[in-house]
Design a protein around this motif. Structure first.
Motif, PDB file in Angstrom:
ATOM      1  N   SER A  45      34.603 -31.103   6.164  1.00  0.00           N
ATOM      2  CA  SER A  45      33.582 -31.233   7.188  1.00  0.00           C
ATOM      3  C   SER A  45      34.199 -31.375   8.367  1.00  0.00           C
ATOM      4  O   SER A  45      34.663 -32.291   9.080  1.00  0.00           O
ATOM      5  N   PRO A  46      34.316 -29.995   9.033  1.00  0.00           N
ATOM      6  CA  PRO A  46      35.051 -29.728  10.318  1.00  0.00           C
ATOM      7  C   PRO A  46      34.406 -30.182  11.497  1.00  0.00           C
ATOM      8  O   PRO A  46      33.522 -29.508  11.971  1.00  0.00           O
ATOM      9  N   ASN A  47      34.591 -31.353  11.661  1.00  0.00           N
ATOM     10  CA  ASN A  47      33.845 -32.132  13.010  1.00  0.00           C
ATOM     11  C   ASN A  47      34.592 -32.976  13.592  1.00  0.00           C
ATOM     12  O   ASN A  47      34.270 -33.724  14.586  1.00  0.00           O
ATOM     13  N   ASP A  49      36.306 -35.510  12.998  1.00  0.00           N
ATOM     14  CA  ASP A  49      36.423 -37.213  12.791  1.00  0.00           C
ATOM     15  C   ASP A  49      37.410 -37.583  11.915  1.00  0.00           C
ATOM     16  O   ASP A  49      37.467 -38.735  11.550  1.00  0.00           O
ATOM     17  N   VAL A  51      38.374 -37.041   9.015  1.00  0.00           N
ATOM     18  CA  VAL A  51      37.885 -37.185   7.404  1.00  0.00           C
ATOM     19  C   VAL A  51      37.604 -35.605   6.964  1.00  0.00           C
ATOM     20  O   VAL A  51      36.616 -34.945   7.573  1.00  0.00           O
ATOM     21  N   ARG A  52      38.304 -35.180   5.975  1.00  0.00           N
ATOM     22  CA  ARG A  52      38.101 -33.713   5.676  1.00  0.00           C
ATOM     23  C   ARG A  52      37.780 -32.823   6.492  1.00  0.00           C
ATOM     24  O   ARG A  52      37.081 -31.838   6.514  1.00  0.00           O
ATOM     25  N   ASP A  53      38.705 -32.996   7.526  1.00  0.00           N
ATOM     26  CA  ASP A  53      38.680 -31.750   8.614  1.00  0.00           C
ATOM     27  C   ASP A  53      39.565 -30.639   8.386  1.00  0.00           C
ATOM     28  O   ASP A  53      39.260 -29.656   8.668  1.00  0.00           O
TER      29      ASP A  53
HETATM   30 CA   LIG Z   1      35.225 -34.235   8.989  1.00  0.00          CA
END
Ligand SMILES: [Ca+2]
Ligand SMILES: [Ca+2]
Length: 418
Positions: A45-47, A49, A51-53
């Motif tokens: 989730s590339p955002n 934040d 987490v899971r970037d």
């Molecule tokens: Ca993320």
């Protein structure tokens, strides 16, 4: 012959290297060129934040190869992350944050170039491909991308003005402003780029919008001349702006700037010498002066005001004739102990025949000298008498430098008429 210990060591090392090389050739690993490939995560989730970037990519090469990494979406469109990068044999790791080479989506309008962009939400097949000699192999897997911050940092309405820039402190086109409207928080930088690829940064001007925040941004450039630094050589330059957001998306816009007549303006009164007509002046008569000015810098210097030879009355000044001060113009002035304002009497640095016209203005060119003379009719006996008269070379609204201020004072007596 006895070998020194160092030589023995070197010889041993060389022998080992030769053996290893031979062994490598002999035992050269057979089997597939690309021996393993994997992504640490199967969903990103590339955002920005936290987490899971980002995920780690690992692959192993049996032999040196050119490696490409790309992604296919469900419609079969390919997005490239790495293209034909030469890599040695062994295990390799790199990080992937969802950013691939720039692309545009259909019916999308964008000002400028997209250099790097995040994969849109969707299900992808990743492909790691290795090629070397006449071998070519690939391994694939699945990656889901969701929750992307996909808005691009766009720099709209990018402008460079004026497009013709003359960094020489003559008050005309001495500054360039680069404007843009940034659509999303991003780090923005602007630089000047020449044909040889040299970059010169251009600083942002403080404004209502903090740097890197969405809104209107202005960058300002004066070529270094205000700090007494020679500007870049005259010529045509690109003005490039780059933006990068927190996700790692990168965009670029560019414009053009032509630089002419650049340089730090430098002029003085030759030999710091002024000739006055006499050491006494009878009331009602003229005090005449002559001096020579030289432009010893690299830039033309602008001038204005009455031509040499002009005569003032004591109570007149340049403003009396509409020759108001002009920011960036240079003039010769005469001043005295009892003068009410600085250098009330001013003259241009040469006649129109001697000066060069550039645009609407007149200039003394680099290396040029001009003799300036003029007179002041002394109508009143000053409160202080005798008194000093001196000359100056004034760069209006910029400075009267020390060497050009209070040049060659002469002690002069004003004698009553009767
Ligand atoms: Ca993320
Ligand atoms: Ca200028």
């Amino acid at each position: 012959m006895r070998l020194s210990p160092l030589r023995t060591t070197i010889a041993a090392l060389l022998a080992s290297a030769v053996l290893l090389a031979a062994g490598w050739l002999w035992l050269r690993p057979a089997g597939p060129l690309l021996r393993a490939a994997e992504f640490g995560l199967d969903a990103l989730s590339p955002n920005a934040d936290g987490v899971r970037d980002v995920t780690r990519i690992t692959y192993r090469l049996a032999r040196p190869a050119r490696v490409s990494i790309s992604f296919l979406d469900e419609s079969g469109r390919r997005f490239r992350f790495r293209s034909d990068n030469p890599r040695p044999s062994g295990e390799h790791q790199l990080l992937f944050s969802g950013i691939v080479a720039g692309f545009t989506l259909s019916d999308e309008e964008f000002e400028g170039q997209i250099l790097a962009r995040v994969l849109p939400d969707g299900d992808y097949t990743w492909i790691i491909e290795a090629a070397g000699g006449n071998e070519r192999e690939e391994l694939t897997g699945a990656l889901t991308v969701a929750g992307v911050d996909s808005a691009l940092p766009e720099m709209r309405g990018f402008s460079v003005s004026p497009p013709l820039f003359t960094p020489n402190r003559d008050g005309i086109s001495d500054r360039v402003w680069v404007n843009m409207y940034l659509t999303k928080s991003a780090h923005v930088s602007v630089h000047l780029l020449d044909d040889a690829g040299n970059q010169r940064p251009i600083a942002e001007r403080a404004g209502d919008i903090a740097p890197n925040e969405p809104g209107l941004h202005t960058f300002e450039y004066e070529g270094g001349v205000d700090l007494g630094v020679s500007p870049p050589p005259d010529g045509v330059y690109q003005v490039v702006a780059l933006a990068e957001d927190a996700v790692g998306q990168k965009t670029r816009v560019e414009g053009q700037l032509t630089m002419e007549h650049g340089g730090v303006p430098r002029a003085d009164i030759v030999n710091a010498q002024v000739e006055f007509s006499d050491t006494t002046v009878v009331q009602g008569e003229r005090l005449e002066f002559t001096l020579t000015v030289e432009n010893y810098g690299a830039a033309p210097i602008r001038t204005s005001g009455p031509a040499p030879g002009f005569g003032y009355a004591q109570d007149e000044n340049a403003n009396s004739f509409g020759w108001y001060e002009e920011s960036g113009a240079w003039r010769v002035g005469i001043d005295c102990d009892t003068c009410i304002r600085d250098y009330p009497w001013r003259w241009a640095l040469g006649t129109r025949d001697e000066l060069t016209r550039i645009g609407e203005h007149w200039y003394l060119m680099p290396g040029q000298r001009a003799t300036v003379s003029g007179d002041v009719t002394i109508t009143q006996i000053p409160a202080r008498n005798p008194l000093y008269f001196w000359a100056g070379l004034i760069h209006e609204d910029v400075e009267v430098s020390n060497i050009n201020n209070r040049v060659d004072p002469h002690f002069i007596t004003i004698v009553p008429k009767d």
